[in-house]
Design a protein around this motif. Structure first.
Motif, short mmCIF file in Angstrom:
data_model
loop_
_atom_site.label_atom_id
_atom_site.label_comp_id
_atom_site.label_asym_id
_atom_site.label_seq_id
_atom_site.Cartn_x
_atom_site.Cartn_y
_atom_site.Cartn_z
N VAL A 117 99.75 -26.09 69.37
CA VAL A 117 98.46 -26.76 69.37
C VAL A 117 98.07 -27.13 70.79
O VAL A 117 98.91 -27.11 71.71
N PRO A 118 96.81 -27.48 71.05
CA PRO A 118 96.41 -27.94 72.39
C PRO A 118 97.16 -29.20 72.80
O PRO A 118 97.55 -30.02 71.95
N SER A 119 97.35 -29.36 74.08
CA SER A 119 98.10 -30.52 74.58
C SER A 119 97.48 -31.83 74.15
O SER A 119 98.20 -32.80 73.84
N ALA A 120 96.15 -31.89 74.10
CA ALA A 120 95.47 -33.14 73.74
C ALA A 120 95.65 -33.49 72.27
O ALA A 120 95.44 -34.65 71.89
N ASN A 121 96.04 -32.54 71.43
CA ASN A 121 96.25 -32.81 70.01
C ASN A 121 97.71 -33.06 69.66
O ASN A 121 98.02 -33.40 68.51
N ALA A 122 98.62 -32.89 70.61
CA ALA A 122 100.05 -33.04 70.32
C ALA A 122 100.45 -34.52 70.36
O ALA A 122 100.05 -35.24 71.27
N PRO A 123 101.24 -35.00 69.40
CA PRO A 123 101.73 -36.38 69.44
C PRO A 123 102.75 -36.55 70.56
O PRO A 123 103.36 -35.58 71.03
N LYS A 124 102.95 -37.79 70.97
CA LYS A 124 103.87 -38.06 72.08
C LYS A 124 105.31 -37.67 71.75
O LYS A 124 106.06 -37.24 72.61
N SER A 125 105.67 -37.83 70.48
CA SER A 125 107.05 -37.52 70.09
C SER A 125 107.31 -36.03 69.97
O SER A 125 108.46 -35.60 69.85
N ARG A 126 106.23 -35.23 70.00
CA ARG A 126 106.31 -33.78 69.85
C ARG A 126 106.93 -33.36 68.51
O ARG A 126 107.45 -32.26 68.37
N ARG A 127 106.83 -34.24 67.52
CA ARG A 127 107.31 -33.92 66.18
C ARG A 127 106.42 -34.59 65.15
O ARG A 127 105.91 -35.69 65.36
N VAL A 128 106.24 -33.91 64.02
CA VAL A 128 105.57 -34.49 62.86
C VAL A 128 106.48 -34.23 61.67
O VAL A 128 106.56 -33.11 61.17
#
Length: 457
Positions: free
Chosen positions: A427-438
């Motif tokens: 996904v785009p960097s601006a849509n990625a969560p800080k933890s890099r996990r969902v």
């Protein structure tokens, strides 16, 4: 007898001209002027006063601050998919226009809705295209023949209003508006003037009595509702029935909605007993191959407020033509050519001598730019004959400078993908969560097209 005066009416904007011309002087559309009899005041032949068909509510000037902002009371239709498209249910006094190809299921769906609501509120179904016996046969096939539903086979709008008033329905369906005419005009049913006047009279009745009104409209060969565009401006909600040929799935899309979000989507499946709701539409738009397949990419589309998983497939093959073909079924064809140019300029991979075919599984139409990254990577996967991970999901907008731009609703998209068991999301960097996990899903953030290409190697 005095000769009738004729005018020429634009089918696009409804403007009238005294003589025919190739181009409408008001909207600039070409070849849209059609001959019509000029509207003239006339006394209804059957002695029915249109103004007496309903009691208009008095109006007056009020201050904005004195108007109550209480929540609009909605009535659930009983089908969650259709309630979603309408914004939560029927609003009293609202006017809904629904269009679609012949035989797609408009009358079937409305008969199911009316039969389901007949025990909760009085409903009236006016059919101008079928006989009452035909409606009865359809009701028997749908298993709703015992519904407490009022039926009417009438095409004169004055008669419809006169018969509807004593019934006091809370839901009125007119199928279809192109068959209805007013005796105040001498032109044929379906004429621009007839459509505009009949829709106006029915809408005034609905607003004055608080009756929810549903109008069925024919569509042209281009897929738009037949008649002047002013017809869509007069109503509160415009719905379109969409389906691919030979497909049993039907999509109801909201194009305009004064009481809810536009571009909402409802998915149905046509069965022997009528239209059935599809509660998990993501399942029908995914092929779920046993092994990873080159050229296949899963993305999360967002239609209205609903995130939905769809499969984007691409086929890239050497072209034997001087001008290689660019065919897109689902995505925008013009945007496909632009994305391939970006791939060449910023990804270093040229497909100028290749035919490129892109398709969205299930006949889904995806118009949002979030499909850009999925389309490009699917084409690259097919060109390299190298499959992308079976449990990878991809979405993102691509700019002309090769940057990956954020897409709206990023959190909802990632949650939908994680819910269906996907293991990695690009996904785009601006849509990625800080933890890099969902949940159990890894999120790969990319800021440039070159980074996205490296992520699928």
């Amino acid at each position: 007898m005095a000769k009738s005066k004729t005018v020429f009416v634009c089918e696009s904007c409804g403007a009238t001209q005294p003589k025919w011309a190739g181009q409408c002087a008001d909207c600039g559309a070409w070849n849209t002027l059609v001959e019509s009899v000029a509207p003239t005041p006339a006394t209804p032949k059957r002695g029915v006063d249109p103004a007496a068909a309903y009691d208009g509510a008095p109006s007056g000037v009020q201050k904005l601050g004195n108007i109550s902002s209480s929540e609009v009371t909605r009535t659930s239709i009983g089908m969650s998919e259709l309630d979603r498209v309408l914004g939560g249910g029927l609003v009293p006094g609202s006017v809904i226009l629904i269009g679609g190809d012949p035989g797609i299921g408009k009358s079937t769906l409305l008969l199911q809705v009316l039969a389901g609501l007949s025990n909760e509120l009085p409903a009236l179904y006016d059919t101008g295209e079928e006989s009452l016996e035909q409606v009865r046969l359809r009701a028997e096939r749908l298993g709703v023949a015992d519904a407490d539903l009022g039926l009417l086979a009438e095409t004169c709008v004055e008669r419809i209003l006169a018969l509807a008033k004593p019934q006091a329905p809370k839901l009125l369906v007119v199928d279809s508006i192109q068959t209805v005419f007013t005796e105040a005009l001498t032109s044929a049913p379906g004429n621009v003037a007839q459509l505009r006047e009949c829709a106006s009279m029915l809408a005034r009745f609905a607003k004055a009595t608080g009756t929810a009104l549903i109008l069925v409209g024919h569509v042209t060969k281009e897929g738009s509702i037949a008649g002047p565009r002013v017809l869509e401006h007069m109503v509160d909600t415009v719905l379109y029935f969409e389906s691919e040929q030979s497909s049993r799935f039907r999509v109801v899309r909201s194009i305009k909605n004064r009481f809810g979000a536009v571009n909402e989507l409802g998915v149905f499946a046509m069965a022997q007993s009528g239209l059935k709701q599809v509660k998990n539409p993501s399942a029908i738009f995914l092929s779920r191959h046993e092994q990873p397949v080159p050229g296949s990419v899963i993305m999360v589309a967002r239609e209205g407020s609903r995130p939905m998983l769809v499969e984007v497939q691409a086929l890239v093959d050497g072209s034997q033509l001087h001008n290689p073909r660019r065919v897109a079924l689902g995505p925008d064809g013009q945007r496909l050519a632009m994305l391939l140019a970006v791939l060449h300029r910023h990804g270093g991979i040229g497909l100028g001598d290749q035919d490129v075919f892109v398709n969205v599984v299930g006949g889904m139409r995806v118009t949002e730019t979030a499909a850009d990254l999925a389309v490009v990577l699917a084409a690259l996967s097919s060109f390299r004959d190298r499959a992308i991970g079976q449990y990878d999901v991809i979405c993102g907008e691509i700019g002309l400078a090769g940057e990956i731009r954020p897409v709206p609703g990023g959190e909802e998209r990632l949650a939908e993908a994680a819910k269906h068991g996907f293991k990695r999301a690009i996904v785009p960097s601006a849509n990625a969560p800080k933890s890099r996990r969902v949940g159990d899903m890894e999120v790969v953030a990319v800021g440039r097209l070159s980074e996205a290409i490296d992520a699928i190697k």
